[in-house]
Motif scaffolding. Structure first.
Motif, short mmCIF file in Angstrom:
data_model
loop_
_atom_site.label_atom_id
_atom_site.label_comp_id
_atom_site.label_asym_id
_atom_site.label_seq_id
_atom_site.Cartn_x
_atom_site.Cartn_y
_atom_site.Cartn_z
N ALA A 115 -7.56 4.72 7.25
CA ALA A 115 -7.46 3.48 6.47
C ALA A 115 -8.78 3.10 5.83
N LEU A 116 -9.87 3.23 6.59
CA LEU A 116 -11.12 2.67 6.09
C LEU A 116 -11.55 3.25 4.74
N PRO A 117 -11.54 4.60 4.58
CA PRO A 117 -11.88 5.07 3.23
C PRO A 117 -10.74 4.96 2.22
N THR A 118 -9.49 5.17 2.65
CA THR A 118 -8.42 5.32 1.64
C THR A 118 -7.86 3.99 1.16
N LEU A 119 -7.90 2.94 1.99
CA LEU A 119 -7.25 1.70 1.56
C LEU A 119 -8.04 0.99 0.46
N ARG A 120 -9.22 1.55 0.11
CA ARG A 120 -9.90 1.03 -1.08
C ARG A 120 -9.23 1.54 -2.34
N LEU A 121 -8.47 2.62 -2.19
CA LEU A 121 -7.79 3.20 -3.35
C LEU A 121 -6.54 2.39 -3.66
N LYS A 122 -6.06 2.55 -4.88
CA LYS A 122 -4.87 1.79 -5.26
C LYS A 122 -3.77 2.72 -5.74
N GLY A 123 -2.53 2.29 -5.56
CA GLY A 123 -1.37 2.94 -6.16
C GLY A 123 -1.31 4.43 -5.94
N ASP A 124 -1.26 5.18 -7.03
CA ASP A 124 -1.07 6.63 -6.98
C ASP A 124 -2.16 7.32 -6.16
N TYR A 125 -3.39 6.82 -6.29
CA TYR A 125 -4.50 7.48 -5.60
C TYR A 125 -4.32 7.38 -4.09
N GLN A 134 0.85 -1.19 0.00
CA GLN A 134 0.00 0.00 0.00
C GLN A 134 0.89 1.24 0.00
N PHE A 135 0.87 1.98 -1.10
CA PHE A 135 1.82 3.07 -1.26
C PHE A 135 1.38 4.27 -0.44
N SER A 136 1.94 4.40 0.77
CA SER A 136 1.56 5.48 1.66
C SER A 136 2.63 6.56 1.67
N LEU A 137 2.20 7.81 1.55
CA LEU A 137 3.14 8.93 1.69
C LEU A 137 2.81 9.75 2.93
N GLY A 138 2.12 9.13 3.88
CA GLY A 138 1.69 9.89 5.05
C GLY A 138 2.45 9.55 6.32
N HIS A 139 3.62 8.92 6.17
CA HIS A 139 4.28 8.43 7.37
C HIS A 139 4.69 9.54 8.33
N ALA A 140 5.09 10.69 7.76
CA ALA A 140 5.50 11.80 8.63
C ALA A 140 4.35 12.27 9.51
N ASN A 142 -9.51 -11.54 3.67
CA ASN A 142 -10.24 -10.29 3.83
C ASN A 142 -9.23 -9.16 3.66
N THR A 143 -9.13 -8.65 2.43
CA THR A 143 -8.02 -7.75 2.11
C THR A 143 -8.08 -6.46 2.92
N THR A 144 -9.27 -5.94 3.13
CA THR A 144 -9.37 -4.69 3.90
C THR A 144 -8.81 -4.87 5.30
N LYS A 145 -9.14 -6.00 5.91
CA LYS A 145 -8.69 -6.26 7.28
C LYS A 145 -7.16 -6.28 7.36
N TYR A 146 -6.53 -7.00 6.43
CA TYR A 146 -5.08 -7.14 6.53
C TYR A 146 -4.35 -5.86 6.14
N LYS A 147 -4.90 -5.14 5.14
CA LYS A 147 -4.29 -3.86 4.78
C LYS A 147 -4.35 -2.92 5.97
N THR A 148 -5.52 -2.90 6.63
CA THR A 148 -5.68 -2.01 7.78
C THR A 148 -4.72 -2.41 8.89
N ARG A 149 -4.60 -3.71 9.12
CA ARG A 149 -3.66 -4.18 10.14
C ARG A 149 -2.26 -3.66 9.90
N ALA A 150 -1.77 -3.86 8.68
CA ALA A 150 -0.40 -3.43 8.36
C ALA A 150 -0.29 -1.92 8.51
#
Lengths: 321, 258
Positions: A110-120, A62-68, A199-207
């Motif tokens: 996570a809940l709304p954004t992890l449905r997005l992919k890649g650049d979005y 999951q390409f996140s640029l929000g770590h800061a 359950n992809t949403t669950k594991y993406k959210t976990r990570a």
């Protein structure tokens, strides 16, 4: 608790102790002086940041640029708390409060954004980190643009080393578990992963949440190491800095991130003397790595004891032959 | 007793009706063939049943613990956990994972240890992981991939990748298995091996299997009953001998006789 004490884990434990003893010794005999100690602490913070971002980007894909942003939450939480409780208890409380807030915020994001992919997803998380920064910039309690100064320096080598070990063990164990396999499968092929009952949403959210919690830990350490924090410290550039370490070490490789954080830290320090060309050389180094090792230093592989053993064995065979 | 019941299923993509009014009824323990010309809607039917696409209208019901459950609006992963597993027409393995990890991923929903056990590597973690390892190796031995367990999936030869997809689907311990063109791109010898493999897993694991295939010799040999789709409609269903003689089927494949 017998099975955890297997040979490989014992070798790693020994390795951890040896590193600790060596560096403590070097600090004691002042080869690592006060100036280098700052670099050492910064490298440790970067290791935690890189390893946790690698969990989100390299393992779960999951390409996140929000770590800061999460780092910012941790930094302000523990800065505000340790300013009134300036001891180890305050630090622990600050770290925990930061982690809690980060976890909650990460869940909400996570809940709304992890449905997005890649650049979005990258843009959404980037936007979120900016929101955090702007909030901190405008709140009275965080002292607006001036930031918080005179934060008690509670972090030393012992505490930060413990933090690094905990972060690395958490991420490594996660990666090598059922959850980790699920996350990697999502990175590889999300549709197939769903068809296999993940359950992809669950594991993406976990990570994402675990990554956010560890980023918050790194932020707390940062605040209590460097006395001063300002909103602009946790801007877009910081997220990119962390991303550079992850890409440099190899997406998905925890050991790669550690090596990259150390290597970039050392390169940065060595270049301090040449301040005019510092950024140029730094950039050229990164470009060179990307040209010659496009997948980063280690790619997606890990350094493992088995690998060392096979290299050692090959070397021994070579000598005897 | 029927295991899967598809009633009056429609799926439109814009103006295109990929499925228009499909009825399928599959009994427990059957081996069903699904055939039809290219673009007939076979894979779309799989995709709708497994939840990758939502149906435009109609219902899909699956037998779960002796109850018929409506799965037409459930998510893909939930449908898998209720007992439907599948392979893909264009192989969708987890390419950069090892062969055995591909299988282990599919066993995930049965692995019950929490994050605490994950982080602390308790005895429970090791116990369950060892157990998963044994089960995964057993599944790999069913498809003869045991000695390649540690290779990366992308490095397997094509035929083995197809077999690994089957093993991975089996790992989620389904009651109903969908195979989407399992013999595509295989030579006659590999196809023969595949045929016996499908027979074997059906008998050993007491599975119900539905397969899409263009290799008619495989379909006629293997399948007990056949559904024929054309332009999103089910134009015939019956035993292989009936299908071979069915006028509508011949027309769909060969065109009208003058």
């Amino acid at each position: 608790m017998k099975k955890v004490l297997n040979i490989k884990n014992m070798i790693w434990a020994l390795f951890i102790v040896v590193i600790y003893v060596v560096i403590t010794f070097l600090i004691h005999i002042k080869i690592i002086n006060a100036y280098y100690q700052i670099t050492l602490l910064l490298i440790c913070i970067n290791i935690i940041l890189a390893v946790s971002l690698n969990l989100i980007i390299g393992v779960a894909g999951q390409f996140s640029l929000g770590h800061a942003g999460f780092m910012c939450i941790g930094a302000y939480a523990s800065a505000l708390i340790t300013k009134s409780i300036a001891n180890l208890g305050g630090l622990i409380l600050g770290v925990l409060v930061g982690m809690m807030i980060s976890a909650i915020v990460a869940l909400i994001v996570a809940l709304p954004t992890l449905r997005l992919k890649g650049d979005y997803l990258a843009i959404a998380t980037l936007g979120f980190a900016e929101i955090i920064r702007i909030i901190v910039l405008n709140l009275q309690i965080t002292n607006r643009a001036a930031g918080i100064a005179n934060i008690p320096k509670l972090i030393n080598w012992n505490i930060i080393y413990l933090g690094v070990i905990i972060a690395v063990i958490m991420v490594t164990n996660f990666k090598r578990s059922a959850s980790g396999r699920a996350c990697i499968s999502i990175k590889e092929d999300e549709i197939a992963s769903e068809a296999m009952g993940i359950n992809t949403t669950k594991y993406k959210t976990r990570a994402f949440v675990i990554g956010a919690i560890l980023a918050s830990l790194a932020g707390s350490f940062y605040a209590n190491t460097f006395y001063v924090i300002k909103p602009e410290t946790f801007g877009f550039a910081k997220s990119i800095d962390i991303l550079v370490i992850v890409v440099f070490g190899g997406m998905g490789s925890i050991t790669g991130s550690i090596i990259a954080a150390i290597a970039l830290g050392i390169i940065n320090t060595l270049l301090q003397g040449f301040s005019t060309i510092r950024m140029i050389v730094y950039a050229i180094t990164i470009v060179a790595i990307m040209v010659f090792r496009p997948k980063g230093l280690l790619g997606s592989k890990e350094l493992t004891i088995d690998k060392f053993r096979s290299i050692f064995k090959r070397g021994a065979d070579h000598e005897s032959a | 007793m029927s295991l899967l019941k598809v009633v009056d299923l429609y799926r439109n993509f814009g103006g295109l009706a990929a499925l228009s009014g499909v009825n399928v009824d599959i009994d427990q323990g059957e081996l069903i063939g699904l055939i039809g010309p290219n673009g007939a809607g076979k894979t779309t039917l799989f995709n709708v049943i497994t939840g990758i696409y939502e149906p435009s209208s109609g219902s899909v019901e699956l037998l779960v613990n002796d109850n018929m459950v409506d799965i037409s609006h459930k998510k893909t992963d939930a449908i898998n956990r209720l007992g439907i597993a599948r392979t893909f027409q264009n192989i969708r393995l987890f390419k950069d994972m090892s062969v055995i990890d591909n299988v282990k991923v599919a066993m995930n929903s049965k692995i019950k240890y929490g994050l605490l056990h994950t982080f602390l590597r308790t005895d429970k973690y090791y116990q369950i992981e060892d157990d998963v390892d044994v089960k995964a190796k057993r599944l790999l031995s069913v498809v003869n991939l045991n000695d390649k367990a540690c290779d990366l999936a992308k490095n397997l030869p094509y035929g083995d990748q197809r077999k690994l997809e089957i093993a991975r689907a089996l790992a989620s311990s389904p009651s109903l298995l969908f195979l989407d063109e399992p013999a595509a791109g295989m030579n006659p010898q590999e196809t023969a091996e595949l045929t016996s493999l499908i027979k074997k897993i059906k008998n050993d694991l007491n599975l119900t299997i539905v397969l899409i295939e263009h290799d008619m010799s495989l379909v006629m040999n293997l399948c007990e009953r056949i559904y024929v789709l054309d332009y999103g409609r089910c134009i015939a269903n019956g035993f292989p001998d009936q299908i071979k003689k069915d006028k509508r089927v011949i027309k769909a494949y060969l065109g009208k006789e003058n």
